[in-house]
Write an enzyme that holds these catalytic residues in place. Structure first.
Site, mmCIF file in Angstrom:
data_model
loop_
_atom_site.group_PDB
_atom_site.id
_atom_site.type_symbol
_atom_site.label_atom_id
_atom_site.label_comp_id
_atom_site.label_asym_id
_atom_site.label_seq_id
_atom_site.Cartn_x
_atom_site.Cartn_y
_atom_site.Cartn_z
ATOM 1 C CG ASP A 6 -2.018 -1.199 1.200
ATOM 2 O OD1 ASP A 6 -2.187 -1.608 0.049
ATOM 3 O OD2 ASP A 6 -2.699 -1.149 2.196
ATOM 4 N N GLY A 7 1.990 1.489 0.783
ATOM 5 C CA GLY A 7 2.860 2.418 0.879
ATOM 6 C C GLY A 7 3.528 2.822 -0.533
ATOM 7 C CG ASN A 77 -4.630 6.898 1.237
ATOM 8 O OD1 ASN A 77 -5.386 6.443 0.765
ATOM 9 N ND2 ASN A 77 -4.128 6.474 2.049
ATOM 10 C CG ASP A 107 -7.637 16.664 18.751
ATOM 11 O OD1 ASP A 107 -7.556 17.469 19.453
ATOM 12 O OD2 ASP A 107 -7.487 15.520 18.935
#
Length: 231
Positions: A6-7, A77, A107
């Site tokens: 995936d990376g 993403n 946040d």
């Protein structure tokens, strides 16, 4: 091109920037394998089949992101704007095609693609979205409000997220988890859908590959079935 996790798929998309990307054949040599449906043991057979042209393609949308005072990035993403190490809440002003939408006090904020909907967006309570749905996901991170729910914008809009001039602290912005940039008071990030999606080769087809990933990789809705009548 072929990816091996995936990376690696994210990195491959990054190096091409905001331009055309050749078809990516993703093999699963990573830990999750959500974006990589092919077994590396069948690499020779798969690549031979691909070279002959007999394969389905999934077009994965990307986001084009521009910090107004700085550079540009393209993400597969998500882009994340957060408070970093500051103890103060974020106070982000959000606009859609120039129209004020809301303040984000919490946040931070995730703006994601449908492909990224099963990454950080999912952990923050956003919806899972099929990769071929043309939309931009807008998901707050730990908002200090009981009524702030995630949104999905149409793919043709332009979003602007601005740090107000009276912000108490510096904000931070990251692109697919990399290239972390400081955002000072008055800085803005403009986000729109890139004109160049990423074509990834499917093992079966877009829907079967995706549902296989959410079931096997994320164990989505895994539950013992209720007994039938009379059992």
């Amino acid at each position: 091109m072929y990816g091996t996790g995936d990376g690696t798929v994210l990195w491959t998309c990054h190096i091409f920037g905001n331009q055309s990307v050749p078809p990516v054949v993703p093999f699963n040599l990573g830990s999750l394998g959500f974006l990589t449906p092919f077994d590396p043991g069948s690499a020779e057979e798969v690549l031979h089949h691909v070279m002959e042209g007999g394969f389905p393609i999934m077009l994965r949308h990307r986001l084009h992101c521009h910090i107004v005072r700085a550079a540009e990035w393209v993400v597969l993403n998500e882009v994340v704007i957060d408070r970093g190490i500051s103890s103060f809440l974020t106070n982000l002003e959000c606009y859609c095609d120039g129209t004020f939408v809301t303040h984000v006090q919490g946040d931070g904020l995730i703006v994601a693609t449908p492909t990224g909907s099963t990454a950080y967006n999912l952990a923050a309570g956003g919806s899972m979205v099929h990769p071929q749905v043309p939309g931009i996901l807008f998901t707050p991170i730990c908002p200090h409000s009981l009524s702030f729910r995630p949104l999905i914008f149409p793919d043709h809009v332009s979003l602007c997220v601005q740090v107000p001039a009276n912000s108490r602290a510096q904000m931070w912005c990251s692109f697919d988890g990399k290239d972390r940039q400081a955002l000072n008071a008055g800085d803005a990030v403009v986000i729109r859908m890139s004109a160049w999606p990423v074509p990834t080769v499917c093992s079966k087809d877009a829907s079967r590959d995706w549902f296989s990933g959410v079931r096997e990789g994320l164990h989505w809705n895994m539950r013992r079935l209720q007994a039938g009548a009379g059992q």
